[in-house]
Design a protein around this motif. Structure first.
Motif, PDB file in Angstrom:
ATOM      1  N   ASN A 122       0.831  -1.211   0.000  1.00 41.41           N
ATOM      2  CA  ASN A 122       0.000   0.000   0.000  1.00 41.41           C
ATOM      3  C   ASN A 122       0.866   1.262   0.000  1.00 41.41           C
ATOM      4  OD1 ASN A 122      -2.486  -1.239  -0.056  1.00 41.41           O
ATOM      5  ND2 ASN A 122      -2.682  -1.343   2.170  1.00 41.41           N
ATOM      6  N   GLY A 123       1.937   1.232   0.774  1.00 36.29           N
ATOM      7  CA  GLY A 123       2.837   2.375   0.829  1.00 36.29           C
ATOM      8  C   GLY A 123       3.435   2.647  -0.551  1.00 36.29           C
ATOM      9  N   TRP A 124       3.784   1.566  -1.232  1.00 42.80           N
ATOM     10  CA  TRP A 124       4.330   1.700  -2.589  1.00 42.80           C
ATOM     11  C   TRP A 124       3.265   2.283  -3.541  1.00 42.80           C
ATOM     12  CZ3 TRP A 124       2.282  -0.930  -6.784  1.00 42.80           C
ATOM     13  CH2 TRP A 124       2.983  -0.784  -7.997  1.00 42.80           C
ATOM     14  N   ALA A 125       2.039   1.762  -3.461  1.00 42.08           N
ATOM     15  CA  ALA A 125       0.955   2.245  -4.333  1.00 42.08           C
ATOM     16  C   ALA A 125       0.682   3.722  -4.041  1.00 42.08           C
ATOM     17  CB  ALA A 125      -0.304   1.412  -4.136  1.00 42.08           C
ATOM     18  N   MET A 126       0.697   4.077  -2.762  1.00 41.04           N
ATOM     19  CA  MET A 126       0.425   5.460  -2.364  1.00 41.04           C
ATOM     20  C   MET A 126       1.428   6.418  -3.026  1.00 41.04           C
ATOM     21  SD  MET A 126       0.239   6.950   1.505  1.00 41.04           S
ATOM     22  CE  MET A 126       1.955   7.379   1.743  1.00 41.04           C
ATOM     23  N   LYS A 127       2.696   6.033  -3.019  1.00 47.66           N
ATOM     24  CA  LYS A 127       3.735   6.886  -3.630  1.00 47.66           C
ATOM     25  C   LYS A 127       3.465   7.076  -5.121  1.00 47.66           C
ATOM     26  CE  LYS A 127       7.240   7.213  -0.384  1.00 47.66           C
ATOM     27  NZ  LYS A 127       7.157   6.032   0.541  1.00 47.66           N
ATOM     28  N   ASN A 128       3.050   5.976  -5.782  1.00 55.00           N
ATOM     29  CA  ASN A 128       2.721   6.084  -7.208  1.00 55.00           C
ATOM     30  C   ASN A 128       1.559   7.037  -7.439  1.00 55.00           C
ATOM     31  OD1 ASN A 128       4.223   4.081  -9.151  1.00 55.00           O
ATOM     32  ND2 ASN A 128       4.029   3.057  -7.176  1.00 55.00           N
ATOM     33  N   PHE A 129       0.496   6.887  -6.636  1.00 57.11           N
ATOM     34  CA  PHE A 129      -0.675   7.766  -6.789  1.00 57.11           C
ATOM     35  C   PHE A 129      -0.275   9.229  -6.580  1.00 57.11           C
ATOM     36  CE2 PHE A 129      -3.321   3.935  -5.198  1.00 57.11           C
ATOM     37  CZ  PHE A 129      -3.562   3.509  -6.491  1.00 57.11           C
ATOM     38  N   GLN A 130       0.591   9.447  -5.593  1.00 58.58           N
ATOM     39  CA  GLN A 130       1.037  10.822  -5.310  1.00 58.58           C
ATOM     40  C   GLN A 130       1.815  11.414  -6.483  1.00 58.58           C
ATOM     41  OE1 GLN A 130       2.841   9.865  -1.370  1.00 58.58           O
ATOM     42  NE2 GLN A 130       2.031  11.859  -0.763  1.00 58.58           N
ATOM     43  N   GLN A 131       2.728  10.588  -7.040  1.00 59.55           N
ATOM     44  CA  GLN A 131       3.519  11.079  -8.174  1.00 59.55           C
ATOM     45  C   GLN A 131       2.615  11.423  -9.355  1.00 59.55           C
ATOM     46  OE1 GLN A 131       6.484   8.059  -8.815  1.00 59.55           O
ATOM     47  NE2 GLN A 131       7.581   8.682  -6.956  1.00 59.55           N
ATOM     48  N   ALA A 210      -4.324   3.609  13.161  1.00 64.01           N
ATOM     49  CA  ALA A 210      -3.991   4.557  14.226  1.00 64.01           C
ATOM     50  C   ALA A 210      -2.484   4.808  14.303  1.00 64.01           C
ATOM     51  CB  ALA A 210      -4.505   4.048  15.562  1.00 64.01           C
ATOM     52  N   THR A 211      -1.691   3.848  13.817  1.00 67.49           N
ATOM     53  CA  THR A 211      -0.248   4.004  13.912  1.00 67.49           C
ATOM     54  C   THR A 211       0.326   4.692  12.682  1.00 67.49           C
ATOM     55  OG1 THR A 211       0.283   1.895  12.879  1.00 67.49           O
ATOM     56  CG2 THR A 211      -0.155   1.858  15.237  1.00 67.49           C
ATOM     57  N   GLY A 212      -0.518   5.014  11.708  1.00 70.81           N
ATOM     58  CA  GLY A 212      -0.076   5.826  10.587  1.00 70.81           C
ATOM     59  C   GLY A 212       0.320   5.079   9.326  1.00 70.81           C
ATOM     60  N   ARG A 213       0.237   3.737   9.343  1.00 69.12           N
ATOM     61  CA  ARG A 213       0.612   3.069   8.089  1.00 69.12           C
ATOM     62  C   ARG A 213      -0.598   2.885   7.199  1.00 69.12           C
ATOM     63  NH1 ARG A 213       1.447  -3.193   9.378  1.00 69.12           N
ATOM     64  NH2 ARG A 213      -0.504  -3.469  10.478  1.00 69.12           N
ATOM     65  N   CYS A 214      -0.340   2.856   5.896  1.00 65.45           N
ATOM     66  CA  CYS A 214      -1.445   2.824   4.930  1.00 65.45           C
ATOM     67  C   CYS A 214      -2.048   1.421   4.876  1.00 65.45           C
ATOM     68  CB  CYS A 214      -0.924   3.238   3.555  1.00 65.45           C
ATOM     69  SG  CYS A 214      -2.213   3.305   2.317  1.00 65.45           S
ATOM     70  N   ILE A 215      -3.330   1.307   5.195  1.00 66.73           N
ATOM     71  CA  ILE A 215      -3.965  -0.017   5.217  1.00 66.73           C
ATOM     72  C   ILE A 215      -4.963  -0.203   4.078  1.00 66.73           C
ATOM     73  CG2 ILE A 215      -3.651  -0.379   7.696  1.00 66.73           C
ATOM     74  CD1 ILE A 215      -6.535   0.526   8.105  1.00 66.73           C
ATOM     75  N   GLY A 216      -5.317   0.871   3.391  1.00 69.15           N
ATOM     76  CA  GLY A 216      -6.255   0.748   2.274  1.00 69.15           C
ATOM     77  C   GLY A 216      -6.464   2.107   1.639  1.00 69.15           C
ATOM     78  N   PHE A 217      -7.393   2.156   0.685  1.00 75.07           N
ATOM     79  CA  PHE A 217      -7.636   3.413  -0.026  1.00 75.07           C
ATOM     80  C   PHE A 217      -9.122   3.677  -0.178  1.00 75.07           C
ATOM     81  CE2 PHE A 217      -3.508   1.967  -1.479  1.00 75.07           C
ATOM     82  CZ  PHE A 217      -2.751   3.132  -1.426  1.00 75.07           C
ATOM     83  N   GLY A 218      -9.453   4.957  -0.258  1.00 75.49           N
ATOM     84  CA  GLY A 218     -10.758   5.365  -0.728  1.00 75.49           C
ATOM     85  C   GLY A 218     -10.531   6.105  -2.032  1.00 75.49           C
ATOM     86  N   GLY A 219     -11.407   5.888  -3.002  1.00 75.64           N
ATOM     87  CA  GLY A 219     -11.229   6.560  -4.285  1.00 75.64           C
ATOM     88  C   GLY A 219     -12.501   7.278  -4.706  1.00 75.64           C
TER      89      GLY A 219
END
Ligand SMILES: [Zn+2]
Length: 597
Positions: A122-131, A210-219
């Motif tokens: 998820n963290g990897w996907a998040m970076k892609n979406f951000q870019q 709660a600990t800040g790691r990405c567990i899923g997405f809303g689109g």
């Protein structure tokens, strides 16, 4: 014993993660003497039953028996195996372990995928979406939409917003280029069965735990096609029915103010934080559930649900109330005027107006009462009145059964109801008791289910009690080991759980390192073994009197240990000289005050 990682690595990870900090990510803790206390996340806790000891680096719940070190806490809390918990905390502390990368793992077919691996994915996907959001071409429509919602550049960065481009396989292709297995993408809910991206042409909201790691997405869709909002499917990491958007960013403020504000949309949360209201979270397109209530109760004393003032908002509020009354949570309802969502309202009216909605929020029972009164005073049909009355009495019964409404107040309510519906207080009371009976039975069966199945078998009789005594003392006063070093061996212990503990304990005591409870716990992978160790240590410490108890117990072991099994006294009566119950008597909290007018 340590499996994939050696003892030194596990110790290092354990020491780098202070248990108080880790637990505080899940539970609000208060200092009490030398310990910290909070609501236990492992049972339906109504008063702070969980103690965290900063010196020993352990936690223990005196109600349900859960206990252990920081690794056990994370294992239980996040449903991880021991090696997964080690990896998780290594990552948290920024320690590089020689471990697995984003690669397929050897596991039993059908078993769940590693949650840590999904989080990294998820963290990897998040970076892609951000870019892609800052890409002139691919991010254009999304950036325009964000501008119309007046979400600032700071907010976009703060919430890690991104975009899934208008192409069916943007993420799948990026994954292939990185050699990320397509199966993993699918397990993480990022692709659908066809191997195509799950999120296409959508503004992406990463959802953190709660600990800040990405567990899923809303689109959110950027076209007219498809549902307006979609979420990641349920994975071992993500369950939307108890996840709150923004909790990682809001929890500090929630603890500090004692109040959590719950809205319905991602943009509502982002806008509220943009305006400085940083104790705001959102449900993920679902109504407020028991799971949400349970999560928030550990951080907040008060919860204010803020809804749109349209009919859908009223109905959503009404459904949420059932949950709140049974949870002993002080819940109030706020409504945004003129059918606006909180995001637009904040932009139009500003933070002070929003604060006022929260301050003026209605008490749960007042809301129910207003609905009932409106139905009986208006021209509602008989059936509609009946429904409202049912709903109201059910709410009162639930509140009473959960001890959320003081009995005294219920007398006032009954009189008021009696006046508008034309039944006598006696009739209403009879109806209430019947309902309370049902609610209490339902709650009790839930509690029973949650009770730990098959508590620890400590064995019976004098010989078992003596084994337990030895461990209790040595766990509390390891210095006494030297005196009995030559005599003590695992073979003296014949109760399975005690033998296991003795194995680890004697191992640690014989090693050169200084003994510590947490070092011992770092060597136990099983959650239940950890619990048993913490339990023995706590009981041992309460009894004190170490030296004489140890020599008495050793005497018993000496006498019976070498003899045949049949020589050992097995009667139950002698077994109970070691039972100590701890009693805590914190007053119950979070009662609703009744302001029915
Ligand atoms: Zn507990």
């Amino acid at each position: 014993m340590a499996g994939i990682f050696d003892h030194a690595a596990v110790n290092r990870v354990q020491q780098a993660n202070d248990i108080v900090d880790v637990v505080a990510e899940h539970v609000s803790l208060k200092r009490k003497g030398r310990e910290m206390v909070g609501l236990c996340p492992f049972h339906e806790d109504h008063r702070p039953s969980m103690c965290v000891n900063p010196t020993k680096q352990i936690f223990k719940c005196f109600a349900c028996g859960a206990g252990g070190d920081v690794l056990k806490f994370v294992q239980m809390r996040e449903n991880l195996t021991f090696p997964q918990a080690v990896e998780r905390l290594a990552e948290r502390a920024g320690i590089a372990l020689e471990s697995r990368r984003l690669a397929p793992q050897r596991r039993d077919p059908g078993s769940d995928v590693d949650p840590n691996l999904l989080a990294r994915l998820n963290g990897w996907a998040m970076k892609n979406f951000q870019q892609w959001l800052s890409d002139p071409e691919r991010g254009k429509v999304a950036r325009e939409y964000l501008a119309t919602r007046r979400i600032s550049a700071d907010s976009i960065a703060h919430w890690n917003l991104g975009v899934a481009p208008n192409a069916v396989d943007a993420l799948a292709k990026a994954a292939a280029a990185q050699k990320i297995p397509s199966q993993l993408l699918q397990q993480g809910g990022l692709t659908a069965g066809t191997g195509q991206d799950k999120f296409v042409h959508r503004l992406m909201f990463p959802i953190a735990d709660a600990t800040g790691r990405c567990i899923g997405f809303g689109g959110r869709t950027l076209s007219d096609a498809g549902a307006k909002y979609i979420n990641s499917p349920t994975t071992p990491l993500f369950d939307k029915s108890n996840t709150l958007y923004g909790l990682d960013r809001a929890r500090h403020r929630i603890v500090a103010t004692g109040t959590a504000i719950v809205v319905e949309g991602y943009t509502d949360v982002i806008m509220a934080h943009q305006f400085g209201c940083t104790n705001v979270v959102a449900t993920l397109g679902t109504s407020f559930t028991t799971g949400h209530g349970r999560t928030l109760r550990r951080y907040a004393k008060r919860v204010v649900l803020v809804y749109d003032s349209d009919i859908a908002g009223m109905e959503a509020a009404n459904r949420a109330l059932e949950v709140c009354l049974s949870q002993r949570l002080d819940i109030k309802l706020g409504f945004v005027p003129q059918g606006k969502d909180p995001c637009d309202f904040l932009l139009a009216a500003g933070q002070e107006a929003f604060d006022r909605i929260v301050e003026d929020a209605t008490d749960v029972l007042q809301f129910k009462w207003d609905r009932l009164k409106a139905a009986f005073e208006g021209d509602d049909s008989l059936a509609a009145r009946r429904t409202m009355l049912n709903e109201f009495l059910q709410a009162i019964a639930t509140g009473l059964a959960a001890e959320n409404i003081p009995v005294l107040d219920s007398g006032l309510i009954v009189n008021k109801v009696s006046k508008i519906i034309g039944l006598t207080p006696r009739e209403i009371n009879a109806d209430l008791s019947r309902r309370m009976g049902q609610v209490t039975r339902a709650m009790r069966s839930q509690d029973d289910r949650r009770e730990r199945s098959g508590s620890i078998d400590w064995g019976q009789g004098l010989y078992a009690a003596a084994q337990r005594e030895v461990l209790e003392v040595l766990l509390s006063e390891p210095g006494l080991f030297e005196e009995h070093r030559r005599e003590l061996s695992t073979s003296l212990f014949d109760v399975p759980i005690l033998r296991q503990i003795a194995g680890v304990l004697l191992d640690v005591l014989r090693s050169e390192d200084d003994f510590s409870l947490s070092a011992m716990l770092a060597r136990t992978e099983s959650v239940s073994l950890g619990e048993a160790i913490v339990e023995l240590q706590a009981v041992g410490e309460q009894k004190g009197n170490y030296a004489s108890r140890l020599s008495d117990a050793m005497e018993v072991l000496r006498r019976y240990g070498k003899d045949s099994q049949t020589m050992r006294p097995e009667d139950k009566g002698e077994g109970d000289w070691h039972v100590v119950e701890s009693e805590s008597s914190t007053p119950r909290q979070n009662r609703h005050s009744l302001g029915i007018s």
